[in-house]
Design a protein around this motif. Sequence first.
Motif, PDB file in Angstrom:
ATOM      1  N   TRP A  52       0.819  -1.207   0.000  1.00 32.66           N
ATOM      2  CA  TRP A  52       0.000   0.000   0.000  1.00 32.66           C
ATOM      3  C   TRP A  52       0.857   1.263   0.000  1.00 32.66           C
ATOM      4  CZ3 TRP A  52      -4.702   0.633  -1.508  1.00 32.66           C
ATOM      5  CH2 TRP A  52      -5.585  -0.448  -1.472  1.00 32.66           C
ATOM      6  N   THR A  53       1.946   1.268   0.725  1.00 36.38           N
ATOM      7  CA  THR A  53       2.831   2.434   0.736  1.00 36.38           C
ATOM      8  C   THR A  53       3.407   2.676  -0.650  1.00 36.38           C
ATOM      9  OG1 THR A  53       3.400   2.009   3.045  1.00 36.38           O
ATOM     10  CG2 THR A  53       4.870   3.450   1.808  1.00 36.38           C
ATOM     11  N   ALA A  54       3.885   1.621  -1.293  1.00 34.95           N
ATOM     12  CA  ALA A  54       4.442   1.755  -2.644  1.00 34.95           C
ATOM     13  C   ALA A  54       3.387   2.250  -3.620  1.00 34.95           C
ATOM     14  CB  ALA A  54       5.019   0.415  -3.104  1.00 34.95           C
ATOM     15  N   VAL A  55       2.200   1.707  -3.543  1.00 36.13           N
ATOM     16  CA  VAL A  55       1.131   2.093  -4.472  1.00 36.13           C
ATOM     17  C   VAL A  55       0.727   3.553  -4.276  1.00 36.13           C
ATOM     18  CG1 VAL A  55      -1.310   1.720  -5.008  1.00 36.13           C
ATOM     19  CG2 VAL A  55       0.243  -0.220  -4.867  1.00 36.13           C
ATOM     20  N   VAL A  56       0.605   4.002  -3.036  1.00 36.06           N
ATOM     21  CA  VAL A  56       0.209   5.394  -2.777  1.00 36.06           C
ATOM     22  C   VAL A  56       1.274   6.358  -3.308  1.00 36.06           C
ATOM     23  CG1 VAL A  56      -0.163   7.107  -0.954  1.00 36.06           C
ATOM     24  CG2 VAL A  56      -1.325   4.899  -0.844  1.00 36.06           C
ATOM     25  N   ILE A  57       2.536   6.064  -3.045  1.00 32.82           N
ATOM     26  CA  ILE A  57       3.617   6.919  -3.541  1.00 32.82           C
ATOM     27  C   ILE A  57       3.598   6.961  -5.073  1.00 32.82           C
ATOM     28  CG2 ILE A  57       6.131   7.169  -3.754  1.00 32.82           C
ATOM     29  CD1 ILE A  57       6.318   6.023  -0.875  1.00 32.82           C
ATOM     30  N   MET A  58       3.418   5.814  -5.709  1.00 36.08           N
ATOM     31  CA  MET A  58       3.430   5.769  -7.168  1.00 36.08           C
ATOM     32  C   MET A  58       2.199   6.441  -7.770  1.00 36.08           C
ATOM     33  SD  MET A  58       5.288   2.154  -8.050  1.00 36.08           S
ATOM     34  CE  MET A  58       4.246   1.121  -7.053  1.00 36.08           C
ATOM     35  N   LEU A  59       1.047   6.333  -7.114  1.00 36.14           N
ATOM     36  CA  LEU A  59      -0.151   7.026  -7.604  1.00 36.14           C
ATOM     37  C   LEU A  59       0.007   8.542  -7.538  1.00 36.14           C
ATOM     38  CD1 LEU A  59      -3.111   4.902  -6.196  1.00 36.14           C
ATOM     39  CD2 LEU A  59      -2.572   5.336  -8.590  1.00 36.14           C
ATOM     40  N   VAL A  60       0.582   9.037  -6.452  1.00 34.06           N
ATOM     41  CA  VAL A  60       0.832  10.466  -6.334  1.00 34.06           C
ATOM     42  C   VAL A  60       1.806  10.907  -7.425  1.00 34.06           C
ATOM     43  CG1 VAL A  60       1.905  12.243  -4.875  1.00 34.06           C
ATOM     44  CG2 VAL A  60       0.287  10.614  -3.877  1.00 34.06           C
ATOM     45  N   ALA A  61       2.864  10.137  -7.628  1.00 32.36           N
ATOM     46  CA  ALA A  61       3.846  10.474  -8.665  1.00 32.36           C
ATOM     47  C   ALA A  61       3.201  10.504 -10.041  1.00 32.36           C
ATOM     48  CB  ALA A  61       4.994   9.463  -8.641  1.00 32.36           C
ATOM     49  N   PHE A  62       2.368   9.530 -10.323  1.00 35.38           N
ATOM     50  CA  PHE A  62       1.701   9.468 -11.631  1.00 35.38           C
ATOM     51  C   PHE A  62       0.750  10.643 -11.822  1.00 35.38           C
ATOM     52  CE2 PHE A  62      -1.542   7.900 -14.580  1.00 35.38           C
ATOM     53  CZ  PHE A  62      -0.729   7.550 -15.654  1.00 35.38           C
ATOM     54  N   ALA A  63      -0.018  10.972 -10.778  1.00 33.69           N
ATOM     55  CA  ALA A  63      -0.974  12.081 -10.871  1.00 33.69           C
ATOM     56  C   ALA A  63      -0.249  13.411 -11.072  1.00 33.69           C
ATOM     57  CB  ALA A  63      -1.844  12.127  -9.618  1.00 33.69           C
ATOM     58  N   VAL A  64       0.793  13.652 -10.290  1.00 32.12           N
ATOM     59  CA  VAL A  64       1.550  14.899 -10.410  1.00 32.12           C
ATOM     60  C   VAL A  64       2.223  14.968 -11.778  1.00 32.12           C
ATOM     61  CG1 VAL A  64       3.568  16.155  -9.534  1.00 32.12           C
ATOM     62  CG2 VAL A  64       1.890  15.209  -7.942  1.00 32.12           C
ATOM     63  N   GLY A  65       2.792  13.865 -12.227  1.00 29.84           N
ATOM     64  CA  GLY A  65       3.444  13.835 -13.529  1.00 29.84           C
ATOM     65  C   GLY A  65       2.481  14.076 -14.670  1.00 29.84           C
ATOM     66  N   THR A  66       1.279  13.551 -14.557  1.00 30.61           N
ATOM     67  CA  THR A  66       0.273  13.754 -15.595  1.00 30.61           C
ATOM     68  C   THR A  66      -0.141  15.216 -15.685  1.00 30.61           C
ATOM     69  OG1 THR A  66      -0.546  11.505 -15.309  1.00 30.61           O
ATOM     70  CG2 THR A  66      -2.020  13.069 -16.384  1.00 30.61           C
ATOM     71  N   VAL A 103       5.411  21.222 -17.990  1.00 24.18           N
ATOM     72  CA  VAL A 103       6.428  21.541 -16.994  1.00 24.18           C
ATOM     73  C   VAL A 103       7.369  20.333 -16.905  1.00 24.18           C
ATOM     74  CG1 VAL A 103       6.848  22.324 -14.635  1.00 24.18           C
ATOM     75  CG2 VAL A 103       4.676  22.866 -15.745  1.00 24.18           C
ATOM     76  N   PRO A 104       8.350  20.256 -17.814  1.00 21.12           N
ATOM     77  CA  PRO A 104       9.185  19.054 -17.908  1.00 21.12           C
ATOM     78  C   PRO A 104       9.973  18.724 -16.643  1.00 21.12           C
ATOM     79  CG  PRO A 104       9.832  20.691 -19.572  1.00 21.12           C
ATOM     80  CD  PRO A 104       8.683  21.248 -18.805  1.00 21.12           C
ATOM     81  N   VAL A 139       9.051  19.007 -13.537  1.00 18.27           N
ATOM     82  CA  VAL A 139       8.161  18.294 -12.619  1.00 18.27           C
ATOM     83  C   VAL A 139       7.823  16.910 -13.165  1.00 18.27           C
ATOM     84  CG1 VAL A 139       5.940  18.368 -11.409  1.00 18.27           C
ATOM     85  CG2 VAL A 139       7.251  20.472 -11.728  1.00 18.27           C
ATOM     86  N   VAL A 140       7.706  16.778 -14.475  1.00 21.34           N
ATOM     87  CA  VAL A 140       7.460  15.462 -15.075  1.00 21.34           C
ATOM     88  C   VAL A 140       8.610  14.524 -14.733  1.00 21.34           C
ATOM     89  CG1 VAL A 140       7.226  14.187 -17.238  1.00 21.34           C
ATOM     90  CG2 VAL A 140       6.030  16.358 -16.955  1.00 21.34           C
ATOM     91  N   TRP A 141       9.838  14.989 -14.919  1.00 22.84           N
ATOM     92  CA  TRP A 141      11.002  14.145 -14.595  1.00 22.84           C
ATOM     93  C   TRP A 141      11.112  13.881 -13.098  1.00 22.84           C
ATOM     94  CZ3 TRP A 141      12.877  11.224 -18.100  1.00 22.84           C
ATOM     95  CH2 TRP A 141      12.818  11.607 -19.438  1.00 22.84           C
ATOM     96  N   ALA A 142      10.768  14.877 -12.274  1.00 23.35           N
ATOM     97  CA  ALA A 142      10.785  14.674 -10.822  1.00 23.35           C
ATOM     98  C   ALA A 142       9.753  13.625 -10.409  1.00 23.35           C
ATOM     99  CB  ALA A 142      10.520  15.989 -10.107  1.00 23.35           C
ATOM    100  N   SER A 143       8.596  13.629 -11.073  1.00 26.77           N
ATOM    101  CA  SER A 143       7.572  12.630 -10.746  1.00 26.77           C
ATOM    102  C   SER A 143       8.020  11.233 -11.174  1.00 26.77           C
ATOM    103  CB  SER A 143       6.233  12.990 -11.376  1.00 26.77           C
ATOM    104  OG  SER A 143       6.306  12.907 -12.781  1.00 26.77           O
ATOM    105  N   LEU A 144       8.791  11.151 -12.253  1.00 25.09           N
ATOM    106  CA  LEU A 144       9.364   9.860 -12.628  1.00 25.09           C
ATOM    107  C   LEU A 144      10.324   9.365 -11.539  1.00 25.09           C
ATOM    108  CD1 LEU A 144       9.770   7.574 -14.682  1.00 25.09           C
ATOM    109  CD2 LEU A 144      11.583   8.957 -15.702  1.00 25.09           C
ATOM    110  N   GLY A 145      11.110  10.284 -10.999  1.00 24.35           N
ATOM    111  CA  GLY A 145      11.991   9.938  -9.884  1.00 24.35           C
ATOM    112  C   GLY A 145      11.213   9.469  -8.671  1.00 24.35           C
TER     113      GLY A 145
END
Length: 82
Positions: A22-36, A43-44, A46-52
């Motif tokens: 659940w921790t991994a999924v929540v972190i990855m969902l936030v990253a995906f949403a922010v990156g999208t 805003v490239p 932030v896109v690359w930061a969300s990939l990180g």
Amino acid sequence: MNHGQSSHEEEHDSEGNSIAAWTAVVIMLVAFAVGTVAFMFNVPVVVWASLGLLIVGLIVGQILKRLGYGVGGHRYVPKAHN
């Protein structure tokens, strides 16, 4: 007595339902949403930061699993089903 469940269903009843998952999924969902959103507003940085952050989510999940918080780990406590 298995109350109508097959042994296969019982073995996989809590698959992925752990603190590590659940921790991994929540972190990855936030990253995906922010990156999208950052991609939509062009805003490239932030896109690359969300990939990180997405990669960080994978690493955090693996670390928690190795610390015993994954399914079958020594700190894992399955949820009771009613």
